[in-house]
Design an enzyme around this catalytic site. Structure first.
Site, short mmCIF file in Angstrom:
data_model
loop_
_atom_site.label_atom_id
_atom_site.label_comp_id
_atom_site.label_asym_id
_atom_site.label_seq_id
_atom_site.Cartn_x
_atom_site.Cartn_y
_atom_site.Cartn_z
N ARG A 95 0.90 -1.22 -0.25
CA ARG A 95 -0.02 -0.05 -0.31
C ARG A 95 0.88 1.28 -0.09
O ARG A 95 0.59 2.26 -0.53
CB ARG A 95 -1.15 -0.03 1.20
CG ARG A 95 -2.37 -0.70 0.89
CD ARG A 95 -2.39 -1.67 -0.21
NE ARG A 95 -3.72 -2.42 -0.38
CZ ARG A 95 -3.73 -3.67 -0.83
NH1 ARG A 95 -2.57 -4.26 -1.02
NH2 ARG A 95 -4.97 -4.03 -1.29
N ASP A 124 -6.27 -1.54 4.45
CA ASP A 124 -5.67 -0.89 3.57
C ASP A 124 -6.07 0.51 3.09
O ASP A 124 -5.22 1.29 2.77
CB ASP A 124 -6.27 -1.82 2.09
CG ASP A 124 -5.35 -3.16 2.21
OD1 ASP A 124 -4.27 -3.32 2.70
OD2 ASP A 124 -6.07 -4.17 1.84
N1 ARG Z 1 -5.22 -8.71 6.83
C1 ARG Z 1 -4.31 -8.29 5.67
C2 ARG Z 1 -3.84 -6.90 6.11
O1 ARG Z 1 -4.52 -6.11 6.70
C3 ARG Z 1 -4.56 -8.49 4.41
C4 ARG Z 1 -5.39 -7.65 3.73
C5 ARG Z 1 -5.94 -8.11 2.46
N2 ARG Z 1 -6.24 -7.21 1.59
C6 ARG Z 1 -7.59 -7.34 0.75
N3 ARG Z 1 -8.01 -6.19 0.21
N4 ARG Z 1 -8.14 -8.52 0.66
O2 ARG Z 1 -2.56 -6.48 6.02
#
Ligand code: ARG
Length: 398
Positions: A95, A124
């Site tokens: 990100r 994210d």
């Molecule tokens: N739980 C993990 C994190 O917050 C993975 C997130 C995955 N993102 C998604 N859009 N599926 O880093």
């Protein structure tokens, strides 16, 4: 009058495709779509075209695979970064890079806005938003998918009503985010933390029950904290990480089934496939075991832990993260050497390690012949080492 421009982090999926007309209509923007390739993406040209079909005035694909590994994943590797002990942070690391690319494009095009398709429940959104503001506080970040309240069929109708026909009907039951450092799977049946993850949640790792009956070894070479070779052959970062991931995955290694604490306050159940990153972190720690002094190594675990939290929490570009990275960087000066990893039926074990800077001294450690350790000194050392507690005991226990 010229229209305002907005740089959109585009994935080719339904949400970010619908964001193109949505942002145009709601704000009157011209949309510049950007797809940041951090690995494992297919048909990039098709995706690039899709953003144009959705109405973007420009659509770019940026190959950031090597930059992602060198500047983000390997920087985290040097800190052995595993969130809550298990998740190697592949999503969290991508990100800030996506934000960096958006900010660069925004500057190039004179755009004052950037947008993303993150939901309101995830980490994210925080990472993209905070990273962007850290890099350029004059850029405004928009995340309309947090509030538009449209379901998947509604989004498809929304696009159809505007004559935008995209081949997007096939819905995977999971929400997936993958790149060179790993693959995350959430939603669907995984929302019940007691239910075992269905077989189709896994794509890059075989079921350990079906893994080969013979073990396989990989020798991973590190230089100054960074993996540079496999089985003695120098390799570029992308090929190296992909190969380790494939070998580990083929032996059923790298499945992580984890309930984690999100930054937004909820617990979520995630399944990760992280054979490559986990193997490399394991190997990296082995070289540190051999080359760091006890004091540095013990202190570094605290720095590693804090770095890991900062990465997860979207503070990659913060002053604290910069300062901790400088510490970690300095700590890696002698982290050079090779590790033998052995994969077998879902496991990965380090079975050997060596380094030109090894602090392991056999003449000090041996219980056999050739011992140079000062046995007499041990007695005096322990006398003084235990003195404070002995004094305390005499005082208080008589
Ligand atoms: N739980 C993990 C994190 O917050 C993975 C997130 C995955 N993102 C998604 N859009 N599926 O880093």
């Amino acid at each position: 009058m010229n229209k305002e421009k907005c740089v959109l982090a585009y994935s080719g999926g339904l949400d970010t495709s619908a964001l193109v007309p949505y942002l145009k209509e709601k704000y009157g923007f011209e949309i510049i779509a950007v797809l940041v390739d951090v690995g494992r993406m297919k048909d990039l040209e098709t995706l690039r075209q899709r953003a144009l079909t959705a109405g973007a005035i420009e659509s770019v694909v940026i190959d950031a695979k090597e930059e992602f590994l060198r500047d983000f994943a390997f920087a985290a590797l040097k800190a052995n970064a595993l969130y809550e002990g298990r998740y190697p942070l592949h999503s969290a690391l991508s990100r800030p890079l996506i934000a960096k690319k958006m900010v660069e494009l925004a500057r190039e095009h004179g755009a004052k806005f950037v947008a993303h398709g993150c939901t309101a429940k995830g980490n994210d959104q925080v990472r993209i938003d905070v990273s962007t503001r850290c890099l350029d506080p004059n850029v405004t970040v928009l995340g309309p998918a947090r509030e538009w309240n449209m379901t998947r069929p509604e989004l498809l109708d929304y696009l159809a009503e505007r004559g935008i026909d995209l081949p997007l009907t096939k819905k995977n039951p999971y929400s997936i985010d993958e790149n060179l450092w790993g693959r995350a799977v959430e939603c669907g049946e995984l929302e019940d933390p007691w239910a075992e993850a269905p077989a189709d949640a896994y794509v890059f790792t075989v079921d350990p029950k079906k893994a080969p009956d013979e073990p396989e070894e990989l020798v991973i070479g590190f230089e100054v904290g960074v993996p540079v070779s496999l089985n003695g052959k120098t390799m570029d970062p992308v090929e190296l990480v992909e190969t380790v991931d494939e070998v580990g995955g083929a032996h059923g290694f790298g499945r992580v089934d984890q309930v984690e604490n999100r930054l937004v306050g909820i617990k979520s159940r995630e399944v990760y496939e992280v054979a490559g990153s986990l193997s490399l972190i394991m190997a990296h720690r082995e070289i540190e075991d051999l080359t760091l002094t006890r004091e540095l190594q013990h202190f570094k675990t605290m720095i590693d832990q804090r770095m890991t939290e900062l990465i997860y929490e979207g503070l990659w570009f913060s002053p604290l993260a910069n300062a901790l990275r400088a510490f970690v960087e300095e700590s890696q000066r002698y982290v050079t050497g090779e590790v033998r990893l052995r994969y077998f039926k879902g496991s990965c074990a380090a079975v050997g390690r060596r380094s030109p800077h090894s602090l392991y001294d056999k003449t000090l450690a041996t219980y056999g012949s050739g011992d140079t350790f000062s046995h007499e000194s041990a007695k005096g050392f322990i006398q003084l080492w235990g003195l404070p507690v002995e004094v305390w005991a005499r005082k208080h226990l008589g």
